[in-house]
Design an enzyme around this catalytic site. Structure first.
Site, PDB file in Angstrom:
ATOM      1  N   LYS A 198       1.464   7.507  65.325  1.00 24.48           N
ATOM      2  CA  LYS A 198       3.262   7.166  66.224  1.00 24.48           C
ATOM      3  C   LYS A 198       4.276   7.790  65.657  1.00 24.48           C
ATOM      4  O   LYS A 198       4.846   8.357  64.724  1.00 24.48           O
ATOM      5  CB  LYS A 198       3.484   5.193  66.141  1.00 24.48           C
ATOM      6  CG  LYS A 198       4.982   5.011  67.262  1.00 24.48           C
ATOM      7  CD  LYS A 198       6.149   4.019  66.416  1.00 24.48           C
ATOM      8  CE  LYS A 198       7.355   4.745  65.469  1.00 24.48           C
ATOM      9  NZ  LYS A 198       8.218   5.818  66.597  1.00 24.48           N
ATOM     10  N   GLY A 251      10.123   8.718  56.554  1.00 21.95           N
ATOM     11  CA  GLY A 251      10.567   8.114  57.076  1.00 21.95           C
ATOM     12  C   GLY A 251      12.335   7.952  56.103  1.00 21.95           C
ATOM     13  O   GLY A 251      11.818   8.335  55.160  1.00 21.95           O
ATOM     14  N   SER A 252      12.880   6.925  56.761  1.00 19.97           N
ATOM     15  CA  SER A 252      13.435   6.529  55.169  1.00 19.97           C
ATOM     16  C   SER A 252      13.339   5.354  54.720  1.00 19.97           C
ATOM     17  O   SER A 252      12.805   4.864  54.657  1.00 19.97           O
ATOM     18  CB  SER A 252      15.138   5.988  56.377  1.00 19.97           C
ATOM     19  OG  SER A 252      14.228   4.728  57.137  1.00 19.97           O
ATOM     20  N   THR A 253      14.112   5.871  53.112  1.00 16.43           N
ATOM     21  CA  THR A 253      13.787   4.693  52.603  1.00 16.43           C
ATOM     22  C   THR A 253      13.698   3.438  52.583  1.00 16.43           C
ATOM     23  O   THR A 253      12.654   2.273  52.391  1.00 16.43           O
ATOM     24  CB  THR A 253      14.623   4.560  50.742  1.00 16.43           C
ATOM     25  OG1 THR A 253      13.979   6.352  50.954  1.00 16.43           O
ATOM     26  CG2 THR A 253      13.924   3.812  50.298  1.00 16.43           C
ATOM     27  N   GLU A 254      14.930   3.130  53.839  1.00 12.78           N
ATOM     28  CA  GLU A 254      15.013   1.363  54.030  1.00 12.78           C
ATOM     29  C   GLU A 254      13.738   0.862  55.117  1.00 12.78           C
ATOM     30  O   GLU A 254      13.370  -0.236  55.249  1.00 12.78           O
ATOM     31  CB  GLU A 254      16.592   1.425  55.490  1.00 12.78           C
ATOM     32  CG  GLU A 254      16.867   0.521  55.828  1.00 12.78           C
ATOM     33  CD  GLU A 254      17.711   0.608  56.454  1.00 12.78           C
ATOM     34  OE1 GLU A 254      18.700   1.947  56.496  1.00 12.78           O
ATOM     35  OE2 GLU A 254      18.393  -0.119  57.808  1.00 12.78           O
ATOM     36  N   GLY A 256      10.675   2.479  55.064  1.00 10.38           N
ATOM     37  CA  GLY A 256       9.620   2.124  53.620  1.00 10.38           C
ATOM     38  C   GLY A 256       9.227   1.024  53.636  1.00 10.38           C
ATOM     39  O   GLY A 256       8.410   0.795  52.886  1.00 10.38           O
ATOM     40  N   GLU A 273       6.891   8.786  52.263  1.00  9.42           N
ATOM     41  CA  GLU A 273       7.159   9.793  51.875  1.00  9.42           C
ATOM     42  C   GLU A 273       8.337   9.272  51.532  1.00  9.42           C
ATOM     43  O   GLU A 273       9.024   9.788  53.880  1.00  9.42           O
ATOM     44  CB  GLU A 273       7.330  11.145  52.512  1.00  9.42           C
ATOM     45  CG  GLU A 273       7.076  12.413  51.550  1.00  9.42           C
ATOM     46  CD  GLU A 273       8.401  13.096  52.705  1.00  9.42           C
ATOM     47  OE1 GLU A 273       9.387  12.551  52.007  1.00  9.42           O
ATOM     48  OE2 GLU A 273       8.242  14.214  53.258  1.00  9.42           O
ATOM     49  N   CYS A 307      14.456  15.639  54.724  1.00  5.29           N
ATOM     50  CA  CYS A 307      14.689  14.462  52.885  1.00  5.29           C
ATOM     51  C   CYS A 307      14.485  15.293  51.580  1.00  5.29           C
ATOM     52  O   CYS A 307      15.232  14.586  50.846  1.00  5.29           O
ATOM     53  CB  CYS A 307      13.165  13.514  52.596  1.00  5.29           C
ATOM     54  SG  CYS A 307      11.859  15.011  53.162  1.00  5.29           S
ATOM     55  N   GLU A 404      22.545   8.612  51.490  1.00  8.38           N
ATOM     56  CA  GLU A 404      21.421  10.080  51.789  1.00  8.38           C
ATOM     57  C   GLU A 404      22.133  10.679  53.425  1.00  8.38           C
ATOM     58  O   GLU A 404      22.123   9.545  54.012  1.00  8.38           O
ATOM     59  CB  GLU A 404      20.241   9.886  52.224  1.00  8.38           C
ATOM     60  CG  GLU A 404      19.169  11.258  52.397  1.00  8.38           C
ATOM     61  CD  GLU A 404      18.073  10.995  52.902  1.00  8.38           C
ATOM     62  OE1 GLU A 404      17.426  10.108  53.062  1.00  8.38           O
ATOM     63  OE2 GLU A 404      17.188  11.662  52.725  1.00  8.38           O
TER      64      GLU A 404
HETATM   65  P1  ADP Z   1      15.555   7.595  60.851  1.00  7.04           P
HETATM   66  O1  ADP Z   1      16.936   6.624  59.837  1.00  7.04           O
HETATM   67  O2  ADP Z   1      15.747   8.968  59.949  1.00  7.04           O
HETATM   68  O3  ADP Z   1      15.769   8.207  62.296  1.00  7.04           O
HETATM   69  P2  ADP Z   1      13.358   6.189  60.494  1.00  7.04           P
HETATM   70  O4  ADP Z   1      12.813   6.061  59.045  1.00  7.04           O
HETATM   71  O5  ADP Z   1      14.282   5.330  61.586  1.00  7.04           O
HETATM   72  O6  ADP Z   1      14.342   7.876  60.553  1.00  7.04           O
HETATM   73  O7  ADP Z   1      11.954   6.429  61.506  1.00  7.04           O
HETATM   74  C1  ADP Z   1      10.919   7.079  61.167  1.00  7.04           C
HETATM   75  C2  ADP Z   1       9.811   6.690  61.849  1.00  7.04           C
HETATM   76  O8  ADP Z   1      10.000   5.772  60.956  1.00  7.04           O
HETATM   77  C3  ADP Z   1       9.892   6.859  63.010  1.00  7.04           C
HETATM   78  O9  ADP Z   1       8.867   7.015  63.892  1.00  7.04           O
HETATM   79  C4  ADP Z   1      10.210   5.223  64.073  1.00  7.04           C
HETATM   80  O10 ADP Z   1      10.108   5.007  65.207  1.00  7.04           O
HETATM   81  C5  ADP Z   1       9.995   4.314  62.553  1.00  7.04           C
HETATM   82  N1  ADP Z   1      10.291   3.457  61.900  1.00  7.04           N
HETATM   83  C6  ADP Z   1      11.182   2.561  62.604  1.00  7.04           C
HETATM   84  N2  ADP Z   1      11.711   1.870  62.038  1.00  7.04           N
HETATM   85  C7  ADP Z   1      10.223   1.199  61.743  1.00  7.04           C
HETATM   86  C8  ADP Z   1       9.809  -0.234  60.897  1.00  7.04           C
HETATM   87  N3  ADP Z   1      10.885  -1.106  61.487  1.00  7.04           N
HETATM   88  N4  ADP Z   1       8.448  -0.404  61.432  1.00  7.04           N
HETATM   89  C9  ADP Z   1       7.929   0.682  61.095  1.00  7.04           C
HETATM   90  N5  ADP Z   1       8.530   1.920  61.567  1.00  7.04           N
HETATM   91  C10 ADP Z   1       9.327   2.295  62.066  1.00  7.04           C
END
Ligand code: ADP
Length: 501
Positions: A198, A251-254, A256, A273, A307, A404
């Protein structure tokens, strides 16, 4: 819908972007089950450049089933390691053959300078596949002499096998869209896994073009499935799907943490990561020119949307003014503009959301008392442009120091001399992805490298990546290491086999 001629794009890129963008499931390009699409923007202008299928739960379910079929039966599990390696290698070759086209696509969709996409993103993606291709034939177990004290007369032949972990859900971010797809797909394919990928909703186009190249390379149907869509819907459905054996996320720690919660239900394997707030420590005996250029590029490369960006710059007091003045001058010289302009050195933030987020941090920092010695604001006009910014006079509890930002904003912090307090301050973060140290003293360099709590430490350099070098985080920056030998471990599991003789 887009002004291709105006920006002088390769005709293959304009044709591709103008096509209908569907999901790759089981070797077929299909619309989303709901028929819905979502817009993709050019961040340099805010204009819509394409509509992409909006995959959701049902599409994820179909893709996972296709990946399961391809993993359990069909040609993929029967391929020899050598044949599998050849396919992965061929994908690397195809990426190089389409280098210019992919670089333009990436620059248009993400906003990054075309010269960076050409020199870094696309060649590194190809190199990752070439590197991983070699691993396909080198996945080995061991023979083990066992003693079994409770059966002293018996004899056994025991060995281990390394087997692919299975069907993998991979969720990737928007900062290096093609390269992050490569980091994820390379080891998964080399080890014989199958994948549902995805891409980030902000930047889905290069992954979709990669899907076409994957088909052209000859991977069997269903080995790689690509479902574009939003994180909270398609991403969440993928992370929670019971048919997935492992989820790999960048992606973000949140988010993650949400992935871990979604995966906990059936204890699927997880690799992550995540974010960073990386310290970059400059000692008084550093080569000043090298350190100025290196610490500036540590934060401003990819608009700070890395990151591992060196966002906290610790500088020994005796050289603080010179070093920080130099970084501020570098910041002021950076040519900010649309990624597709060949003269651009820094493009726009990837999206309006990201632009507002970075501007919010700038406002917070300045209102809390930080001072900008370069930049500090946004650029007027169309697109999501932010000034390269150097902050001083920060305090350890400010948001700009603790959180961050993921933008071109560095905070410069003086320290008296190298002691435990500096190391403590450098490590005073929930993150631990990367760090840098700049000095001519090799003993100090290695001593500091040993004390920094980070998955990567760069000495007198920064942002050096290689397919052979493991990358990943300490603390809340993640679980597991991508690239290198370690990535093969992430996508395989060990089976012990014991035979009575
Ligand atoms: P940013 O905040 O930098 O956009 P994210 O961590 O939100 O980074 O996004 C990184 C990836 O995680 C994207 O492919 C996004 O669609 C996906 N993503 C965002 N929220 C969720 C979630 N709740 N579950 C799974 N994947 C998600």
């Amino acid at each position: 819908m887009f002004a291709a001629a105006e920006i002088g794009l390769d005709e293959r890129v304009t044709r591709f972007v103008g096509e209908r963008h569907r999901l790759l499931i089981g070797g077929q390009w299909v619309d989303a089950a709901t028929g819905k699409t979502f817009p993709v923007y050019n961040p340099a202008s805010g204009e819509v450049i394409a509509q992409v299928a909006e995959g959701d739960r049902e599409d994820i379910d179909r893709a996972v089933k296709a990946a399961r079929r391809a993993f359990e039966s069909g040609p993929w599990p029967r391929l020899t390691p050598s044949d599998r390696g050849r396919l992965v290698w061929k994908l690397g070759d195809l990426i190089l053959e389409h280098l210019e086209e992919l670089a333009e696509l990436e620059s248009w969709d993400n906003g990054k300078p075309i010269r960076v996409a050409r020199a870094a993103d696309v060649p590194l993606a190809a190199d990752l596949f070439h590197y991983m291709a070699g691993w396909a034939t080198k996945i080995e177990g061991n023979t083990i002499s066992i003693s079994v004290p409770y059966a002293p007369e018996a004899r056994f032949h025991a060995y281990t096998l390394r087997e692919p972990v299975g069907v993998v859900g991979q969720i990737i971010p928007w900062n290096f869209p093609l390269l992050m797809a490569a980091w994820k797909l390379g080891p998964a394919l080399a080890t014989g896994c199958t994948v549902v990928l995805k891409p980030a909703e902000e930047t889905p186009l290069s992954a979709l073009r990669l899907g076409e190249l994957i088909q052209e390379a000859g991977f069997p149907d269903g080995v790689v499935n690509i479902v574009t869509g939003f994180g909270e819907t398609a991403g969440a459905a993928l992370a929670a799907h019971p048919g997935i054996d492992k989820v790999a996320f960048t992606g973000s720690t949140e988010v993650g943490k949400l992935i871990v919660q979604a995966a906990a239900n059936d204890l699927k394997k997880v690799s992550l990561e995540l974010g960073g707030k990386s310290p970059n420590v400059v000692l008084h005996d550093a080569d000043l020119d090298l350190a100025v250029a290196g610490t500036a590029s540590a934060i401003f490369f990819n608009h700070g949307q890395c990151c591992c960006a060196g966002s906290r710059l610790f500088v020994e007091e005796s050289i603080f003014d010179k070093l920080v003045g130099g970084v501020a001058d570098e910041a002021k010289k950076i040519k900010v503009g649309p990624g597709l302009d060949p003269n651009t050195q820094m493009g726009p933030m990837v999206s309006e959301t990201q632009y507002n987020r970075v501007c919010g941090y700038l406002e917070a920092g300045l209102s809390e008392g930080a001072k900008a010695v370069a930049g500090g604001g946004k650029l007027s006009g169309k697109g999501y442009f932010v000034e390269p910014t150097v902050l001083v006079d920060t305090k350890p509890d400010m948001k700009v120091i603790r959180e961050e930002i993921f933008g071109p904003v560095v905070a410069a912090i003086p320290f008296k001399e190298l002691d435990d307090d500096v190391i403590k301050a450098a490590n005073d973060t929930i993150y631990g992805l990367a760090a840098g140290v700049w000095t001519r003293d090799i003993s100090k360099a290695h001593a500091v490298a040993g004390k920094l709590k980070a998955g990567t430490v760069w000495i007198n350099c920064y942002n050096i990546f290689d397919a052979a070098l493991p990358f990943g985080g300490y603390k809340q920056s993640g679980w597991g290491r991508e690239m290198g030998h370690d990535a093969i471990d992430l996508y395989t599991q060990k089976k012990a086999v014991c035979a009575a003789l």
